[in-house]
Design an enzyme around this catalytic site. Structure first.
Site, PDB file in Angstrom:
ATOM      1  N   CYS A  11      47.631  18.051  -9.512  1.00 42.74           N
ATOM      2  CA  CYS A  11      47.305  18.029  -8.084  1.00 42.74           C
ATOM      3  C   CYS A  11      46.100  17.123  -7.833  1.00 42.74           C
ATOM      4  O   CYS A  11      45.995  16.473  -6.809  1.00 42.74           O
ATOM      5  CB  CYS A  11      46.936  19.427  -7.583  1.00 42.74           C
ATOM      6  N   CYS A  59      53.029  22.452 -10.155  1.00 40.48           N
ATOM      7  CA  CYS A  59      52.686  23.800  -9.680  1.00 40.48           C
ATOM      8  C   CYS A  59      53.434  24.145  -8.403  1.00 40.48           C
ATOM      9  O   CYS A  59      53.498  25.315  -8.021  1.00 40.48           O
ATOM     10  CB  CYS A  59      51.185  23.973  -9.533  1.00 40.48           C
ATOM     11  N   CYS A  99      36.279   8.445 -25.886  1.00 38.56           N
ATOM     12  CA  CYS A  99      34.900   8.441 -26.403  1.00 38.56           C
ATOM     13  C   CYS A  99      34.707   7.345 -27.438  1.00 38.56           C
ATOM     14  O   CYS A  99      33.668   6.692 -27.487  1.00 38.56           O
ATOM     15  CB  CYS A  99      34.592   9.765 -27.093  1.00 38.56           C
TER      16      CYS A  99
HETATM   17 ZN   LIG Z   1      49.849  20.855  -9.193  1.00 34.70          ZN
END
Ligand SMILES: [Zn+2]
Length: 389
Positions: free
Chosen positions: A295, A369, A309
């Site tokens: 998201c 999601c 790194c």
């Molecule tokens: Zn999501």
């Protein structure tokens, strides 16, 4: 009055006694049943769903579980005698609806009512975790939750090192550590799990040795492999929480996608030179509008803008700072206290000493999601795929 039988008979006339069946039905309906037996008795079985407070601590602790003096409180001991005496004390304290369960746990078992074998702390645990037990928000119940928890730490590197050390010290019962890398001398500037002696050995072996030396009573599971689309679900399903301390986007997206699908909390930490970020991506938490990693970052940045790194450099202490925050968050989630970083992104700058928390929301169009049909959950990206994205 010197005779216990006379005393108990006198109590019976002033305390209401109920049958185990009645107490069981009340417990099912949400009433408070307190098992007042001693720890060694309770460890052999206790009614499922009962609160356990030894009789000696009842008056001190009753206020924490029964705040309303009119609340119904059912007390259970081994045979129904100690519960009479305890009920008398609670009545004197002003509790108006206290009941003693006739026949106690002996009768509970005779009637084949459901009970469980509650986990209790061992003698050595009281010593080791004493400073946790003194915190009311954590206490014995919280410590037992930690000891029963299973955490997967992805990456035994800069972030994974302090995370694993503090989780082991805190008594997380099972710590899985996944990393396919070998310790290199250039890791030692920040990866504090490893030492000069472990240069050249697998990171998970070096980590297991160090963590087991710190806390031999917990289980360390070294997994010397790389998470991929084929193994991720099998590995993740054994754990309650995933701690993402990886330094590459491929694995981050993979962890996110699997955690969202399996409903597991994903505590995420990342670092870049002087900057660090921490969040808990856990849409299934039921806490507000908690987003997933996708998201916030729908697609990986181009490779030239996302150096690891190894390529970009990092102040050695920074992953330590981020890792300690990640470990704190994991402990809070597992023990169940405090405010979490779900729906929030904590951004740290060690050069300017800024700690900023930003609200982050679930994206309604997120295919991960936002997926309502598990049969159509997007497939996991394979390594080659996401590298070319
Ligand atoms: Zn999501």
């Amino acid at each position: 009055m010197h005779d216990i039988q006379t005393f108990l008979s006198k109590l019976q006339s002033s305390i209401d006694e109920v049958s185990v069946l009645h107490a069981y039905k009340k417990l099912q309906a949400g009433s408070l049943l307190i098992d007042i037996r001693e720890k060694d008795e309770v460890s052999g079985g206790s009614p499922a769903g009962a609160i356990r407070i030894p009789k000696g601590m009842l008056e001190m602790k009753i206020g924490q579980v029964a705040t309303d003096p009119a609340q119904e409180v059912y007390l259970l001991c081994a045979s129904g005698k100690r519960s009479l005496v305890a009920a008398f004390c609670l009545q004197q304290m002003g509790y108006e609806n206290v009941y003693s369960v006739e026949g106690g746990f002996g009768e509970w078992k005779n009637r084949a009512l459901p009970f469980e074998m509650p986990r209790t702390l061992k003698e050595a645990d009281y010593e080791r975790y004493k400073r946790h037990l003194l915190i009311p928000e954590l206490g014995e119940a919280g410590q037992i939750k930690l000891l029963s928890s299973r955490v997967l730490v992805v990456g035994a590197g800069g972030i994974g090192s302090p995370v694993a050390l503090y989780l082991a010290a805190a008594g997380i019962g099972t710590i899985g550590l996944i990393d396919d890398d070998i310790v290199d001398r250039s890791n030692l500037q920040r990866q504090i799990l490893h030492t000069e002696q472990s240069v050249g050995s697998p990171k998970v072996d070096s980590a297991k040795q160090r963590l087991s030396a710190l806390n031999p009573a917990i289980r360390i599971v070294p997994i010397q492999t790389r998470l991929d689309a084929d193994n991720i679900e099998t590995i993740l399903q054994d754990y309650d929480l995933v701690l993402d301390g990886t330094d590459n986007f491929t694995t981050r997206y993979l962890i996110n996608d699997a955690c969202v699908k399996l409903g597991k909390p994903n505590v995420h930490g990342s670092v870049f030179r002087f900057e660090g970020q921490v969040s808990t991506f856990w849409p299934a938490s039921g806490k507000g509008n908690a987003p997933c990693y996708r998201c916030v970052y729908p697609t990986p940045p181009p490779a030239e803008l996302a150096p690891s790194c190894a390529e970009a450099g990092v102040l050695g202490v920074l992953p330590g700072l981020v890792g300690v925050i990640c470990a704190t968050e994991a402990i809070k989630i597992l023990a169940g206290f405090g405010n979490l970083l779900t729906g929030k992104l904590l951004c740290i700058n060690a050069a300017t000493w800024s700690f900023d928390t930003y609200e982050i929301d679930q994206e309604p169009s997120c295919p991960y999601c936002g997926c309502t049909d598990p049969a159509h959950y997007p497939p996991y990206a394979h390594f080659e795929q996401s590298c070319s994205m």
